[in-house]
Design an enzyme around this catalytic site. Sequence first.
Site, PDB file in Angstrom:
ATOM      1  N   TYR A  77       1.001  -1.306  -0.003  1.00 16.10           N
ATOM      2  CA  TYR A  77      -0.149  -0.186  -0.008  1.00 16.10           C
ATOM      3  C   TYR A  77       0.933   1.206  -0.019  1.00 16.10           C
ATOM      4  O   TYR A  77       0.467   2.348  -0.748  1.00 16.10           O
ATOM      5  CB  TYR A  77      -0.907  -0.069   1.202  1.00 16.10           C
ATOM      6  CG  TYR A  77      -2.010   1.091   1.464  1.00 16.10           C
ATOM      7  CD1 TYR A  77      -3.087   0.905   0.655  1.00 16.10           C
ATOM      8  CD2 TYR A  77      -1.780   2.457   1.654  1.00 16.10           C
ATOM      9  CE1 TYR A  77      -4.078   1.808   0.405  1.00 16.10           C
ATOM     10  CE2 TYR A  77      -2.667   3.335   1.523  1.00 16.10           C
ATOM     11  CZ  TYR A  77      -3.796   3.155   0.917  1.00 16.10           C
ATOM     12  OH  TYR A  77      -4.777   4.090   0.803  1.00 16.10           O
ATOM     13  N   PHE A 129      -5.235  21.579 -24.187  1.00 14.90           N
ATOM     14  CA  PHE A 129      -5.832  20.300 -24.717  1.00 14.90           C
ATOM     15  C   PHE A 129      -7.203  20.299 -24.043  1.00 14.90           C
ATOM     16  O   PHE A 129      -7.494  21.050 -23.276  1.00 14.90           O
ATOM     17  CB  PHE A 129      -4.846  18.987 -24.210  1.00 14.90           C
ATOM     18  CG  PHE A 129      -5.672  17.754 -24.294  1.00 14.90           C
ATOM     19  CD1 PHE A 129      -5.791  17.319 -25.967  1.00 14.90           C
ATOM     20  CD2 PHE A 129      -6.206  16.946 -23.624  1.00 14.90           C
ATOM     21  CE1 PHE A 129      -6.283  16.066 -26.163  1.00 14.90           C
ATOM     22  CE2 PHE A 129      -6.653  15.670 -23.706  1.00 14.90           C
ATOM     23  CZ  PHE A 129      -6.934  15.351 -25.151  1.00 14.90           C
ATOM     24  N   ASP A 130      -8.199  19.413 -24.679  1.00 18.79           N
ATOM     25  CA  ASP A 130      -9.605  19.601 -24.111  1.00 18.79           C
ATOM     26  C   ASP A 130      -9.732  19.170 -22.556  1.00 18.79           C
ATOM     27  O   ASP A 130     -10.508  20.082 -22.112  1.00 18.79           O
ATOM     28  CB  ASP A 130     -10.749  18.762 -25.144  1.00 18.79           C
ATOM     29  CG  ASP A 130     -10.376  17.536 -25.572  1.00 18.79           C
ATOM     30  OD1 ASP A 130      -9.738  16.918 -24.692  1.00 18.79           O
ATOM     31  OD2 ASP A 130     -10.666  16.878 -26.609  1.00 18.79           O
ATOM     32  N   ASP A 219       2.275  20.605 -19.799  1.00 17.78           N
ATOM     33  CA  ASP A 219       1.480  19.536 -20.119  1.00 17.78           C
ATOM     34  C   ASP A 219       2.257  18.813 -20.914  1.00 17.78           C
ATOM     35  O   ASP A 219       2.485  18.898 -22.071  1.00 17.78           O
ATOM     36  CB  ASP A 219       0.118  20.198 -20.786  1.00 17.78           C
ATOM     37  CG  ASP A 219      -0.770  18.946 -21.173  1.00 17.78           C
ATOM     38  OD1 ASP A 219      -0.540  17.780 -21.092  1.00 17.78           O
ATOM     39  OD2 ASP A 219      -1.804  19.331 -21.571  1.00 17.78           O
ATOM     40  N   ALA A 221       2.652  15.414 -21.824  1.00 17.32           N
ATOM     41  CA  ALA A 221       2.344  14.066 -22.493  1.00 17.32           C
ATOM     42  C   ALA A 221       3.123  13.534 -23.443  1.00 17.32           C
ATOM     43  O   ALA A 221       3.416  12.335 -23.625  1.00 17.32           O
ATOM     44  CB  ALA A 221       0.972  14.079 -22.937  1.00 17.32           C
ATOM     45  N   LYS A 262       0.528   8.324 -23.313  1.00 18.48           N
ATOM     46  CA  LYS A 262       0.966   8.717 -24.447  1.00 18.48           C
ATOM     47  C   LYS A 262       2.577   8.494 -24.538  1.00 18.48           C
ATOM     48  O   LYS A 262       2.885   7.468 -24.504  1.00 18.48           O
ATOM     49  CB  LYS A 262       0.809  10.284 -24.597  1.00 18.48           C
ATOM     50  CG  LYS A 262      -0.504  11.023 -24.088  1.00 18.48           C
ATOM     51  CD  LYS A 262      -1.690  10.479 -25.156  1.00 18.48           C
ATOM     52  CE  LYS A 262      -3.101  10.939 -24.566  1.00 18.48           C
ATOM     53  NZ  LYS A 262      -3.197  12.169 -23.908  1.00 18.48           N
ATOM     54  N   HIS A 453     -19.863  14.668 -29.168  1.00 21.50           N
ATOM     55  CA  HIS A 453     -19.441  13.625 -30.211  1.00 21.50           C
ATOM     56  C   HIS A 453     -19.207  12.043 -29.877  1.00 21.50           C
ATOM     57  O   HIS A 453     -19.164  11.429 -30.829  1.00 21.50           O
ATOM     58  CB  HIS A 453     -17.740  14.067 -30.538  1.00 21.50           C
ATOM     59  CG  HIS A 453     -16.858  14.277 -29.346  1.00 21.50           C
ATOM     60  ND1 HIS A 453     -16.959  15.321 -28.459  1.00 21.50           N
ATOM     61  CD2 HIS A 453     -15.691  13.567 -28.937  1.00 21.50           C
ATOM     62  CE1 HIS A 453     -16.299  14.978 -27.578  1.00 21.50           C
ATOM     63  NE2 HIS A 453     -15.313  14.220 -27.821  1.00 21.50           N
TER      64      HIS A 453
HETATM   65  C1  LIG Z   1      -4.306  12.973 -23.330  1.00 20.83           C
HETATM   66  C2  LIG Z   1      -3.960  14.541 -22.971  1.00 20.83           C
HETATM   67  C3  LIG Z   1      -4.156  14.889 -21.658  1.00 20.83           C
HETATM   68  C4  LIG Z   1      -5.092  14.189 -20.927  1.00 20.83           C
HETATM   69  O1  LIG Z   1      -4.663  13.056 -20.217  1.00 20.83           O
HETATM   70  P1  LIG Z   1      -5.457  11.772 -20.150  1.00 20.83           P
HETATM   71  O2  LIG Z   1      -4.647  10.595 -19.792  1.00 20.83           O
HETATM   72  O3  LIG Z   1      -6.372  11.195 -21.199  1.00 20.83           O
HETATM   73  O4  LIG Z   1      -6.534  12.024 -18.886  1.00 20.83           O
HETATM   74  C5  LIG Z   1      -3.625  16.100 -21.493  1.00 20.83           C
HETATM   75  N1  LIG Z   1      -3.088  16.938 -22.135  1.00 20.83           N
HETATM   76  C6  LIG Z   1      -2.664  16.555 -23.260  1.00 20.83           C
HETATM   77  C7  LIG Z   1      -1.727  17.053 -24.311  1.00 20.83           C
HETATM   78  C8  LIG Z   1      -3.021  15.107 -23.847  1.00 20.83           C
HETATM   79  O5  LIG Z   1      -2.812  14.791 -25.128  1.00 20.83           O
END
Ligand SMILES: *Cc1c(COP(=O)(O)O)cnc(C)c1O
Length: 461
Positions: A77, A129-130, A219, A221, A262, A453
Site C-alpha cells: 500500500y 488540450f480539451d 503539459d 504528455a 502517451k 461527439h
Molecule cells: C491526453 C492528454 C491529456 C489528458 O490525459 P488523459 O490521460 O487522457 O487524462 C492532457 N493533455 C494532453 C496534451 C493530452 O494529449
Amino acid sequence: MSDAPEGWPFAEPYKAKMIEPIRLLPAEDREKAIRHAGFNPFLLQAQDVYIDLLTDSGTGAMSQDQWSALMRGDESYAGSLSFQELGLAVTEILGFPHLLPVHQGRAAEHILFRTLVKPGQVVPNNMHFDTTKAHVLNVGAQPVDLVIDEGRRAEGDHPFKGNVDVARLDDLLQRHGEEIPLVMVTVTSNQNGGQPVSLANLRAVRQVCDRHGKLLFLDAARFAENAFLIQRREPGQTGRTIPDIALDIMSLADGCTISAKKDPLVNIGGLLVVRDRVLFEALRTQTILYEGYATYGGLAGRDLAALAQGLRESVDEAYLTFRVGQVARLHAALRDADVPVVSPAGGHGVYIDAAALLPTVPRHAFPAWALSVELYRERGIRAVEIGTVLAGRDAATGEHDYPAMDLVRLAIPRRVYSDAHLAQVAEATRRIARRRETVPGYRMVYEAPVLRHFTARFEPV
Ligand SMILES: *Cc1c(COP(=O)(O)O)cnc(C)c1O
C-alpha cells in the site's frame, strides 16, 4: 523525416513476439456496422475496425521489459519498491525530485488546478488540450490560448507551430498579472496537430515567467516526441541526445502534468511532478483525497513498474526515429496524393483538412465527420473528427461553434502498426479523394448536451 538511411527502407527497431489478429470486414458488413453505430465511429465495436487510429492514448504496445516489470510489481500500500523505481526513472529522465502518480493525465490537471487556481483567474497556455481546458473551467477560471499565428493555419512549414506568442504572454502578464497563478505550455501541442515547441521558445517563456514571478508548468504528455523534433528541427540541437534535450526542456519548468498513456508507453497512468517541496506537500494532500495514497495514486504497483520502464524507453532515439518518421511518411504519402494536410507533420498523428478535401460537403453538414465515416466505409479505418461536432455549441447563441479548421485526425498508436498498415490508410484516403463528390454530408439526429461527439447519431443527407 528526410533522414532515410540512403536507399534503405525504414524498419521497426523491434520484432513481434506476440500478435493480435485484426480483420477487415466485407464492405456490406462495414456498411451495416456503421449504420448500426448511427454513423458515429466512437459507437463502433473495436473488433469491427481494421486499423484503429482513433487515438494514440493508452493504445501503445508494451515491451518485453515492461511486461516483465509488470510481473515484478510490488503491491504494498505504501512505499512500494515499484514506487521507488518510478522515482528513480522520474529523476533520471525528467529531472524532478518530487512525483505523485495519478490514474491519468486529467487527474494531474484536476489536482494541480484545484490547488493553485481560484475562480475568476486566468490560465495561459500555447493551446489547451480539451481536458486541460475543461479542468481550468471546472475551477471557475478562464483558459487563454497564446499559440503563435502560424500555429492556427494548416499550411506553412513553420517548424515549431506549438510555440507560444511570447509578446502576447508578456502583455497578458503585464495587464492581468495578479489574476494569473501559473503559465502552462503543452509539449507537443496536441490541439493543432502534435506541433512541437522549440527550446528557444521555452527559454523565452521561462524568462517572461521569471520577470513576472510566475510558475511555469508543462503539459508534457508528448515531451519525448517534442525533444526528438527539437533535435531534428532546431538550429544548434542536431548533435545532441534525446535524453539531454528532454532534461533541458524539463529544467525550464517548475512542474509537469503528464498523461503516461502517451509518450511514457503505458496503457493507463499519469504523473504530477514538481520541484518545490512545499508545493509538493500541498499537491500530495489533494492526491490522497482524490486519487489514493501518495505512493500509488490510483494505480496498481505493477502499473508503476511498467511506467518506470516505459519512461526510459520513451527517449530511445531508434524508437523515436521510427515512430515520428512513420507519422512523417504517412504525411508525405497523403501530401503526394494531393490530400490537404496540416503541415509540417507533427509527432503523433496526421491531420487532414477535410473541409478542403470535400468542398461539396458544406460546413453545416460536417465535412470532417463525413470523411471519418467514409474512411471506415472504404477500408475499415477508424479516425476521429477534430471539428464542428467536437467543438459543440456556443453557450450564448446555441449555434454550432464552428472552429477555424474542420480536421480529421489519424492518430498513430505507438509500436502497433507497420508502415504497410499505414499504406492502407494512405490508399483509402487517395481513393476517397478521387471520388470525393460521392461522399455525403451528415445531419445530426441525436446529440447529448455535453461532449456530444461521443454519443451523437447521424444520417447521411
Ligand atoms: C491526453 C492528454 C491529456 C489528458 O490525459 P488523459 O490521460 O487522457 O487524462 C492532457 N493533455 C494532453 C496534451 C493530452 O494529449
